[in-house]
Design a protein around this motif. Structure first.
Motif, PDB file in Angstrom:
ATOM      1  N   TYR B  33       1.787  -1.715   8.300  1.00  0.00           N
ATOM      2  CA  TYR B  33       2.335  -1.845   6.959  1.00  0.00           C
ATOM      3  C   TYR B  33       3.698  -1.145   6.875  1.00  0.00           C
ATOM      4  CZ  TYR B  33      -2.753  -2.140   6.232  1.00  0.00           C
ATOM      5  OH  TYR B  33      -4.092  -2.454   6.336  1.00  0.00           O
ATOM      6  N   TYR B  35       5.890   0.697   3.664  1.00  0.00           N
ATOM      7  CA  TYR B  35       5.914   1.134   2.273  1.00  0.00           C
ATOM      8  C   TYR B  35       7.299   1.711   1.969  1.00  0.00           C
ATOM      9  CZ  TYR B  35       0.804   0.959   2.036  1.00  0.00           C
ATOM     10  OH  TYR B  35      -0.491   0.546   2.041  1.00  0.00           O
ATOM     11  N   ILE B  45       3.844  -0.928  -1.512  1.00  0.00           N
ATOM     12  CA  ILE B  45       3.778  -1.684  -0.275  1.00  0.00           C
ATOM     13  C   ILE B  45       4.860  -2.757  -0.268  1.00  0.00           C
ATOM     14  CG2 ILE B  45       2.083  -3.359  -1.147  1.00  0.00           C
ATOM     15  CD1 ILE B  45       0.849  -3.214   1.732  1.00  0.00           C
ATOM     16  N   ILE B  55       0.673 -10.886   6.587  1.00  0.00           N
ATOM     17  CA  ILE B  55      -0.431 -11.162   5.673  1.00  0.00           C
ATOM     18  C   ILE B  55      -0.159 -10.665   4.258  1.00  0.00           C
ATOM     19  CG2 ILE B  55      -2.245 -11.319   7.412  1.00  0.00           C
ATOM     20  CD1 ILE B  55      -3.009  -8.410   6.743  1.00  0.00           C
ATOM     21  N   ILE B  56       0.743  -9.721   4.099  1.00  0.00           N
ATOM     22  CA  ILE B  56       1.156  -9.283   2.771  1.00  0.00           C
ATOM     23  C   ILE B  56       2.675  -9.277   2.739  1.00  0.00           C
ATOM     24  CG2 ILE B  56       1.260  -7.379   1.119  1.00  0.00           C
ATOM     25  CD1 ILE B  56      -1.478  -6.500   2.038  1.00  0.00           C
ATOM     26  N   GLU B  58       5.199  -8.567  -0.346  1.00  0.00           N
ATOM     27  CA  GLU B  58       5.420  -8.302  -1.745  1.00  0.00           C
ATOM     28  C   GLU B  58       6.810  -8.789  -2.168  1.00  0.00           C
ATOM     29  OE1 GLU B  58       2.993  -6.543  -4.142  1.00  0.00           O
ATOM     30  OE2 GLU B  58       2.155  -7.842  -2.605  1.00  0.00           O
ATOM     31  N   PHE B  90       7.928   4.386   4.797  1.00  0.00           N
ATOM     32  CA  PHE B  90       6.775   4.800   5.593  1.00  0.00           C
ATOM     33  C   PHE B  90       6.139   3.596   6.260  1.00  0.00           C
ATOM     34  CE2 PHE B  90       6.245   9.236   4.720  1.00  0.00           C
ATOM     35  CZ  PHE B  90       6.785   9.433   3.463  1.00  0.00           C
ATOM     36  N   SER B  94      -3.860   0.476  10.097  1.00  0.00           N
ATOM     37  CA  SER B  94      -5.304   0.583   9.875  1.00  0.00           C
ATOM     38  C   SER B  94      -6.020  -0.277  10.908  1.00  0.00           C
ATOM     39  CB  SER B  94      -5.687   0.163   8.454  1.00  0.00           C
ATOM     40  OG  SER B  94      -5.428  -1.206   8.241  1.00  0.00           O
ATOM     41  N   PRO B  97      -7.611  -5.292   8.426  1.00  0.00           N
ATOM     42  CA  PRO B  97      -6.986  -5.446   7.117  1.00  0.00           C
ATOM     43  C   PRO B  97      -7.922  -5.227   5.931  1.00  0.00           C
ATOM     44  CG  PRO B  97      -7.271  -7.593   8.178  1.00  0.00           C
ATOM     45  CD  PRO B  97      -7.689  -6.559   9.174  1.00  0.00           C
ATOM     46  N   GLN B 103      -5.652   4.091   5.830  1.00  0.00           N
ATOM     47  CA  GLN B 103      -4.416   3.835   6.547  1.00  0.00           C
ATOM     48  C   GLN B 103      -3.851   5.143   7.071  1.00  0.00           C
ATOM     49  OE1 GLN B 103      -1.741   1.332   4.267  1.00  0.00           O
ATOM     50  NE2 GLN B 103      -3.371  -0.127   3.813  1.00  0.00           N
ATOM     51  N   TYR B 104      -3.266   5.076   8.228  1.00  0.00           N
ATOM     52  CA  TYR B 104      -2.657   6.232   8.881  1.00  0.00           C
ATOM     53  C   TYR B 104      -1.147   6.070   8.772  1.00  0.00           C
ATOM     54  CZ  TYR B 104      -7.272   7.012  10.883  1.00  0.00           C
ATOM     55  OH  TYR B 104      -8.605   7.255  11.048  1.00  0.00           O
ATOM     56  N   PHE B 105      -0.506   7.098   8.233  1.00  0.00           N
ATOM     57  CA  PHE B 105       0.916   6.995   7.918  1.00  0.00           C
ATOM     58  C   PHE B 105       1.778   7.707   8.958  1.00  0.00           C
ATOM     59  CE2 PHE B 105       1.292   5.086   3.720  1.00  0.00           C
ATOM     60  CZ  PHE B 105      -0.042   5.031   3.345  1.00  0.00           C
ATOM     61  N   GLY B 106       2.952   7.136   9.175  1.00  0.00           N
ATOM     62  CA  GLY B 106       3.966   7.799   9.977  1.00  0.00           C
ATOM     63  C   GLY B 106       4.670   8.866   9.161  1.00  0.00           C
TER      64      GLY B 106
END
Lengths: 117, 114
Positions: B33, B35, B45, B55-56, B58, B90, B94, B97, B103-106
């Motif tokens: 993802y 963000y 997002i 898949i997403i 926005e 960011f 995950s 989906p 979710q694991y963030f950088g």
């Protein structure tokens, strides 16, 4: 559609006292709910998550949250805060998009927790 | 052994330039993802990829183009940068989906457009 409301933008407590960070959600489906913490100039770290199992969820660093469907709330608590808990806290709701299958997180606006000596 | 890494950490550039941010995860996750976090700390997002497929998507200006060469990498290219693009970006990943997965963030990339 899903949404999250964090009722307090700032919370200030004394070290060693309990803290309550409030969160209300809106979701069309059975949601998954999360609390993430962001320390200054850092990424986000998961504190805890609710995914339709036990309604009282225990997380890291002594935090816990209770899912109350009747109140559409998922408030975060800790019985005794430390200075190191000072950070921004985000309540998050997650739904799987029916059409694309994507896992869409919707974040609240955040609550800044200040801890005083 | 960083789980989700982003480069660069800071990016300062002028309006009109084109820039890229790279993201890599070594968790074996299928889904990644992007963000955007604005100056008021609000996170929204932008895109999501699962196994290299979008898949997403926005409502994001088409100046922003994600690209996933493989499921461990998701890069973000931004054309014709504008002042309003200044934010912290960011990357996250995950396992799948589905909404049940965290979710694991950088660590984030702070983009400043002057």
């Amino acid at each position: 559609a899903q949404s999250v409301t964090q009722l307090d933008s700032h919370v200030s407590v004394s070290e060693g006292t309990p803290v309550l960070l409030r969160c209300n959600y809106s979701s069309s489906y059975s949601p998954s709910l999360f609390w993430y913490v962001q320390h200054p100039n850092k990424g986000l770290q998961l504190l805890l998550k609710y995914t339709s199992a036990a309604t009282l969820v225990k997380g890291i660093n002594g935090f816990e949250a209770e899912f109350k469907k009747s109140e559409t709330s998922f408030h975060l608590t800790k019985p005794s805060v430390h200075m190191s808990d000072a950070a921004e806290y985000f309540c998050v709701v997650s739904e799987t998009e029916v059409t694309g299958g994507g896992n869409k997180l919707t974040f609240g606006t955040g609550t800044q927790l200040k801890v005083e000596l | 052994d960083t789980a989700v890494s982003q480069t660069p950490k800071y990016l300062v550039t002028q309006m009109g330039n084109d820039k890229s941010i790279k993201c890599e995860q070594n968790l074996g996750h299928d889904t990644m993802y992007w963000y955007k976090q604005d100056s008021k700390k609000f996170l929204k997002i932008m895109f999501s990829y699962n196994n290299k497929e979008l898949i997403i998507n926005e409502t994001v200006p088409n100046r922003f183009s994600p690209k996933s060469p493989d499921k461990a990498h998701l890069n973000l290219h931004i054309n014709s940068l504008e002042l309003g693009d200044s934010a912290v970006y960011f990357c996250a990943s995950s396992p799948r989906p589905s909404g049940n997965y965290e979710q694991y963030f950088g660590p984030g990339t702070r983009l400043t457009v002057t």
